[in-house]
Design a protein around this motif. Structure first.
Motif, PDB file in Angstrom:
ATOM      1  N   ARG A  24       0.848  -1.200   0.000  1.00  0.00           N
ATOM      2  CA  ARG A  24       0.000   0.000   0.000  1.00  0.00           C
ATOM      3  C   ARG A  24       0.882   1.248   0.000  1.00  0.00           C
ATOM      4  N   MET A  25       0.472   2.274  -0.706  1.00  0.00           N
ATOM      5  CA  MET A  25       1.198   3.547  -0.669  1.00  0.00           C
ATOM      6  C   MET A  25       0.874   4.266   0.636  1.00  0.00           C
ATOM      7  N   ARG A  26       1.886   4.936   1.182  1.00  0.00           N
ATOM      8  CA  ARG A  26       1.733   5.555   2.499  1.00  0.00           C
ATOM      9  C   ARG A  26       0.970   6.872   2.465  1.00  0.00           C
ATOM     10  N   GLN A  27       1.206   7.684   1.448  1.00  0.00           N
ATOM     11  CA  GLN A  27       0.690   9.038   1.479  1.00  0.00           C
ATOM     12  C   GLN A  27      -0.518   9.270   0.588  1.00  0.00           C
ATOM     13  N   ARG A  28      -0.945   8.240  -0.136  1.00  0.00           N
ATOM     14  CA  ARG A  28      -2.160   8.378  -0.941  1.00  0.00           C
ATOM     15  C   ARG A  28      -2.759   7.004  -1.179  1.00  0.00           C
ATOM     16  N   LYS A  29      -3.985   7.002  -1.723  1.00  0.00           N
ATOM     17  CA  LYS A  29      -4.685   5.739  -1.913  1.00  0.00           C
ATOM     18  C   LYS A  29      -4.044   4.925  -3.027  1.00  0.00           C
ATOM     19  N   GLY A  30      -4.191   3.622  -2.926  1.00  0.00           N
ATOM     20  CA  GLY A  30      -3.708   2.736  -3.967  1.00  0.00           C
ATOM     21  C   GLY A  30      -2.525   1.907  -3.518  1.00  0.00           C
ATOM     22  N   SER A  31      -2.012   1.129  -4.453  1.00  0.00           N
ATOM     23  CA  SER A  31      -0.919   0.210  -4.146  1.00  0.00           C
ATOM     24  C   SER A  31       0.133   0.234  -5.236  1.00  0.00           C
ATOM     25  N   ILE A  32       1.303  -0.286  -4.907  1.00  0.00           N
ATOM     26  CA  ILE A  32       2.384  -0.473  -5.872  1.00  0.00           C
ATOM     27  C   ILE A  32       2.685  -1.964  -5.926  1.00  0.00           C
ATOM     28  N   THR A  33       2.698  -2.503  -7.156  1.00  0.00           N
ATOM     29  CA  THR A  33       3.036  -3.911  -7.358  1.00  0.00           C
ATOM     30  C   THR A  33       4.425  -3.988  -7.964  1.00  0.00           C
ATOM     31  N   ASP A  34       5.322  -4.669  -7.274  1.00  0.00           N
ATOM     32  CA  ASP A  34       6.699  -4.837  -7.749  1.00  0.00           C
ATOM     33  C   ASP A  34       6.866  -6.246  -8.305  1.00  0.00           C
ATOM     34  N   VAL A  35       7.334  -6.309  -9.543  1.00  0.00           N
ATOM     35  CA  VAL A  35       7.545  -7.586 -10.213  1.00  0.00           C
ATOM     36  C   VAL A  35       9.017  -7.699 -10.596  1.00  0.00           C
ATOM     37  N   GLU A  95      17.014  29.897 -13.421  1.00  0.00           N
ATOM     38  CA  GLU A  95      15.940  29.228 -12.700  1.00  0.00           C
ATOM     39  C   GLU A  95      15.926  27.745 -13.000  1.00  0.00           C
ATOM     40  N   ALA A  96      15.499  26.967 -11.975  1.00  0.00           N
ATOM     41  CA  ALA A  96      15.432  25.508 -12.127  1.00  0.00           C
ATOM     42  C   ALA A  96      14.441  25.145 -13.212  1.00  0.00           C
ATOM     43  N   GLU A  97      14.767  24.111 -13.964  1.00  0.00           N
ATOM     44  CA  GLU A  97      13.883  23.643 -15.025  1.00  0.00           C
ATOM     45  C   GLU A  97      13.512  22.198 -14.763  1.00  0.00           C
ATOM     46  N   GLY A  98      12.369  21.780 -15.358  1.00  0.00           N
ATOM     47  CA  GLY A  98      11.995  20.382 -15.251  1.00  0.00           C
ATOM     48  C   GLY A  98      11.100  20.097 -14.064  1.00  0.00           C
ATOM     49  N   ALA A  99      10.759  18.830 -13.898  1.00  0.00           N
ATOM     50  CA  ALA A  99       9.814  18.415 -12.870  1.00  0.00           C
ATOM     51  C   ALA A  99      10.468  18.375 -11.497  1.00  0.00           C
ATOM     52  N   GLU A 100       9.629  18.470 -10.468  1.00  0.00           N
ATOM     53  CA  GLU A 100      10.122  18.371  -9.097  1.00  0.00           C
ATOM     54  C   GLU A 100      10.485  16.924  -8.802  1.00  0.00           C
ATOM     55  N   ALA A 101      11.231  16.743  -7.743  1.00  0.00           N
ATOM     56  CA  ALA A 101      11.617  15.386  -7.348  1.00  0.00           C
ATOM     57  C   ALA A 101      10.384  14.608  -6.926  1.00  0.00           C
ATOM     58  N   PRO A 102      10.320  13.317  -7.219  1.00  0.00           N
ATOM     59  CA  PRO A 102       9.149  12.532  -6.882  1.00  0.00           C
ATOM     60  C   PRO A 102       8.990  12.323  -5.380  1.00  0.00           C
ATOM     61  N   SER A 103       7.754  12.068  -4.974  1.00  0.00           N
ATOM     62  CA  SER A 103       7.500  11.782  -3.564  1.00  0.00           C
ATOM     63  C   SER A 103       7.875  10.339  -3.258  1.00  0.00           C
ATOM     64  N   GLY A 104       7.875  10.008  -1.985  1.00  0.00           N
ATOM     65  CA  GLY A 104       8.321   8.680  -1.587  1.00  0.00           C
ATOM     66  C   GLY A 104       7.410   7.566  -2.042  1.00  0.00           C
ATOM     67  N   ASP A 105       6.170   7.893  -2.449  1.00  0.00           N
ATOM     68  CA  ASP A 105       5.233   6.854  -2.848  1.00  0.00           C
ATOM     69  C   ASP A 105       5.315   6.535  -4.337  1.00  0.00           C
ATOM     70  N   GLU A 106       6.053   7.324  -5.082  1.00  0.00           N
ATOM     71  CA  GLU A 106       6.157   7.082  -6.513  1.00  0.00           C
ATOM     72  C   GLU A 106       7.316   6.128  -6.775  1.00  0.00           C
ATOM     73  N   PRO A 107       7.418   5.592  -8.003  1.00  0.00           N
ATOM     74  CA  PRO A 107       8.519   4.684  -8.294  1.00  0.00           C
ATOM     75  C   PRO A 107       9.838   5.335  -7.939  1.00  0.00           C
ATOM     76  N   GLU A 108      10.687   4.580  -7.295  1.00  0.00           N
ATOM     77  CA  GLU A 108      11.926   5.162  -6.790  1.00  0.00           C
ATOM     78  C   GLU A 108      12.835   5.582  -7.932  1.00  0.00           C
ATOM     79  N   GLN A 109      13.304   6.798  -7.883  1.00  0.00           N
ATOM     80  CA  GLN A 109      14.235   7.328  -8.859  1.00  0.00           C
ATOM     81  C   GLN A 109      15.492   7.765  -8.116  1.00  0.00           C
ATOM     82  N   SER A 110      16.576   7.832  -8.833  1.00  0.00           N
ATOM     83  CA  SER A 110      17.800   8.344  -8.220  1.00  0.00           C
ATOM     84  C   SER A 110      17.753   9.855  -8.170  1.00  0.00           C
ATOM     85  N   ASN A 111      17.825  10.443  -6.976  1.00  0.00           N
ATOM     86  CA  ASN A 111      17.832  11.896  -6.874  1.00  0.00           C
ATOM     87  C   ASN A 111      19.072  12.501  -7.526  1.00  0.00           C
TER      88      ASN A 111
END
Length: 737
Positions: free
Chosen positions: A73-84, A512-528
């Protein structure tokens, strides 16, 4: 393919929904475009795809076996993550990959351990391994009716996140059944198809899209690959023949003119390469006449600092000695101003014709850029139109309708890849007679690429560096494995400054910074530290470095495209004079900027630059006889695929070796297609590094075809193929490097 047949809209044959999806995601709208959208590769149902060979940061399709599946289950919002976790069954688990699905209820139900499936998605990188996030997939049963593994290969098409390979394949299969392939015309002349033993067009389309075995798609691919090479080389041969049919003015020069005076005053000896290429160019300039060959069309390539500008200047002086003018087109105002100053300095009194103390019979050099003041621009326009200025140097401003020349005899284009066909032609049209053309590039080009991209130009290469050029040492500075090096960089910079030298610091962005913000902890893990990290900017780093203790009392300035032109000129003049010790800049200093006292270059976020760009950038140091050093700073993990580019640049200063590596590491279309022409790559199956023999054979055939039939009146199907595959928009890539 007959125009009427190939131009049929897909909607008429596939329905509105499928046609709209193909056009939206792939830009395909006609029968010809979809039939010629060939598979990138093929998969065998009974074989798993090697995971370690997947291309990073691209859409990929693979067959793999499921090892495990877990859901949380995701911690900060509804739904789940399935890891295969999937595998290619490589020993020791080395060939495994983790897939993450958001709310993947279907995946949780279907992707049970042991299941074999085909997955399609964009390959990412996390925790030192490759990943897929929310990929599309189809299950494979793996057996036929007789229990044997199916033999028919599975075509894998270049796909997008919204349109996976198998959906493209379904559309192609439907089209094959709906079109009368026997009616398709063949651009290959019959004698060539017979000589090579090629299948018919009808058979080839079926074999490449719906092969019964590997031999079929290989046979079809060989045919279409040669066809691609022939269409391309015929287009180039036709253009070259048209150029050579033009009546150019011979520029014979003068035995006691400006060129002779310039050579006599040179304080150094030309390299053997400069001398040889100079003779070659001189002969071509002098040979052109109404009865002889057309204007010179030559590509001059060589390493950074190999002396191309000096060779070009000598050609300009020969043209001036013949009563003509020369225009030098530069991509940036900084480079145009640099050329203006350096050419005036090296010519000395020869560039002061008509002025007090100037050389009797000398010429004048003028500069024209878009941001010049109105009075200065008016004076430059008058000098060009009257012929008072023998050399006119400028940026895109030279292409303006207001610019006129008295007698434009030679066009020199610096860094050709920055300009389009229409821009080069706009300058050509300002000449009363077809002008000679000299294209310069400091990015060495492999021979096969030159044959493909610059096939209508003769090629000259300067390989040796003039005396006084010192070697450049390059080092990868990995901050992940060595965090303390972030301070050592600036201490090292201070050591160079204390020794009386200067330092460049290059950043990938201005402010100024460009691009998307860093993902939250509930999204697929990316390298910061990977693709979502904030890139170093000139403005922010300038402030940091001015407060850096190691750089106390140093004058540090910024250079970027948003600065006022007068401010740019002032800063560059101060840096060249040694009054600025450190210049924090964008890539505006990539080409042409020449400061002999600069010995160290620090390139921040170096992984965000291409191989050729890194090679160009580091060529700014070590230009005054002092050894140069380039520090390639990165925050990527050592295993990250993008680190390969940095390792390649650090390993050699051979530009030709790096150009080969560059072509291997990035998609060929980035060099010959989309980034050059504004559309998809015009090359589908041809790979210029791998297929030299095919290109050479096709080029020989093309030259013969054009010699026998210059207007392709007897080769209408080949002319039609050129028109379909190399329309004016796509043809732009032919003249870019």
């Amino acid at each position: 393919m007959r125009t009427a047949e190939g131009a049929l809209p897909l909607e008429r044959l596939l329905g509105k929904a499928s046609a709209s999806s193909l056009e939206k995601h792939l830009g395909l709208s006609t029968v010809a475009e979809l039939l010629n959208y060939f598979p990138r590769r093929y998969l065998n149902r009974g074989e798993l795809t090697p995971i370690n060979s997947l291309p990073f940061d691209e859409e990929a399709t693979l067959i793999a076996r499921v090892v495990s599946l877990t859901s949380r289950r995701m911690r900060q919002r509804k739904g789940s993550i399935t890891d295969v976790v999937i595998t290619d069954d490589t020993a020791g688990g080395a060939g495994s990959l983790r897939i993450s699905f958001f709310n993947g209820w279907r995946a949780e139900k279907e992707l049970r351990p042991g299941v074999r499936a085909m997955f399609s998605g964009k390959v990412g990188f996390f925790n030192r391994s490759l990943t897929l996030t929310n990929p599309d997939y189809v299950l494979l049963d793996g057996t036929g009716d007789d229990g044997e593994i199916a033999l028919a290969p599975i075509p894998v098409y270049p796909a997008t996140a919204k349109l996976p390979s198998w959906k493209i394949g379904n559309a192609v299969s439907a089209l094959l059944d709906a079109v009368d392939l026997a009616e398709l015309s063949d651009p290959l002349p019959p004698e060539i198809a017979e000589r090579e033993g090629f299948a018919t067009m009808e058979a080839a389309y079926r074999m490449i899209h719906r092969p019964a075995d590997a031999a079929q798609w290989q046979q079809a691919r060989d045919r279409f690959r040669f066809q691609e090479a022939l269409v391309l080389q015929t287009a180039l041969a036709r253009r070259r023949a048209q150029t050579m049919a033009q009546h150019a003015v011979a520029r014979l020069g003068s035995p006691d003119g400006l060129l002779a005076a310039f050579d006599a005053a040179l304080p150094f000896t030309l390299t053997a390469g400069q001398t040889a290429v100079g003779v070659q160019i001189s002969e071509e300039l002098a040979a052109a006449s109404k009865a002889g060959p057309g204007p010179m069309h030559r590509l001059l390539q060589g390493e950074v600092g190999s002396g191309k500008t000096l060779v070009a200047l000598r050609a300009m002086l020969q043209v001036i000695d013949s009563g003509g003018q020369a225009a030098l087109l530069a991509p940036t105002e900084v480079l145009a101003a640099q050329h203006y100053q350096s050419i005036r300095n090296i010519l000395g009194p020869l560039a002061e014709g008509g002025m007090l103390g100037g050389y009797d019979g000398g010429t004048q050099v003028t500069l024209l850029t878009g941001t010049m003041s109105a009075p200065a621009k008016k004076q430059a326009l008058l000098a060009a139109a009257s012929g008072q200025a023998g050399i006119v140097i400028g940026t895109h401003a030279l292409l303006s309708d207001h610019v006129q020349f008295f007698d434009l005899g030679l066009i020199v284009v610096d860094e050709q890849h920055r300009f389009g066909v229409e821009q080069r032609d706009a300058l050509r049209l300002k000449a009363s007679h077809p002008p000679h053309l000299l294209v310069m590039t400091a990015t060495p080009i492999p021979r096969t690429v030159a044959m493909t991209v610059f096939g209508d130009l003769e090629t000259s290469v300067l390989r040796e560096l003039p005396a006084g050029r010192a070697p450049i040492s390059s080092f990868v500075v990995g901050l992940v494995e060595n965090p303390a090096w972030s301070q050592r960089i600036w201490q090292r910079s201070r050591e160079e400054i204390d020794a009386g030298h200067q330092v460049y610091v290059v950043c990938p962005r201005i402010g100024e910074a460009e691009g998307a913000e860093a993902p939250s902890g509930d999204e697929p893990e990316q390298s910061n530290r990977g693709e979502n990290r904030e890139l170093t900017s000139v403005i922010e780093l300038l402030e940091q470095l001015r407060n850096e203790p190691a750089l106390a009392s140093c004058r540090i300035e910024a250079m970027h495209g948003r600065l006022d032109p007068a401010e740019k000129t002032r800063i560059m003049a101060d840096f060249a004079a040694g009054e600025v010790q450190m210049l924090v800049s964008t890539t505006v200093i990539e080409v042409g900027v020449d400061v002999h006292n600069a010995t160290l270059m620090v390139i921040m976020d170096a992984d965000r630059f291409g191989i050729s760009q890194l090679h160009q950038l580091r060529g700014r140091v070590g230009r005054g006889g002092l050894p140069g050093t380039a520090l390639l700073v990165t925050e990527l993990e050592p295993e990250h695929p993008s680190r390969r580019r940095l390792d390649a640049v650090a390993s050699t200063t051979d530009g030709f070796a790096l150009s080969h590596e560059d072509l291997k590491l990035r998609r060929e279309g980035d060099i010959l297609g989309a980034s050059q022409s504004g559309g998809r790559s015009a090359l589908r199956l041809l790979r210029v590094l791998d297929h030299e023999q095919i290109i050479e054979k096709a080029r020989a055939d093309a030259v013969q075809i054009i010699a026998d039939d210059p207007e392709l009146e007897r080769h209408t199907e080949l002319a039609e193929a050129i028109e379909l595959s190399l329309n004016p928009e796509k043809e732009a890539f032919l003249e870019r490097g």
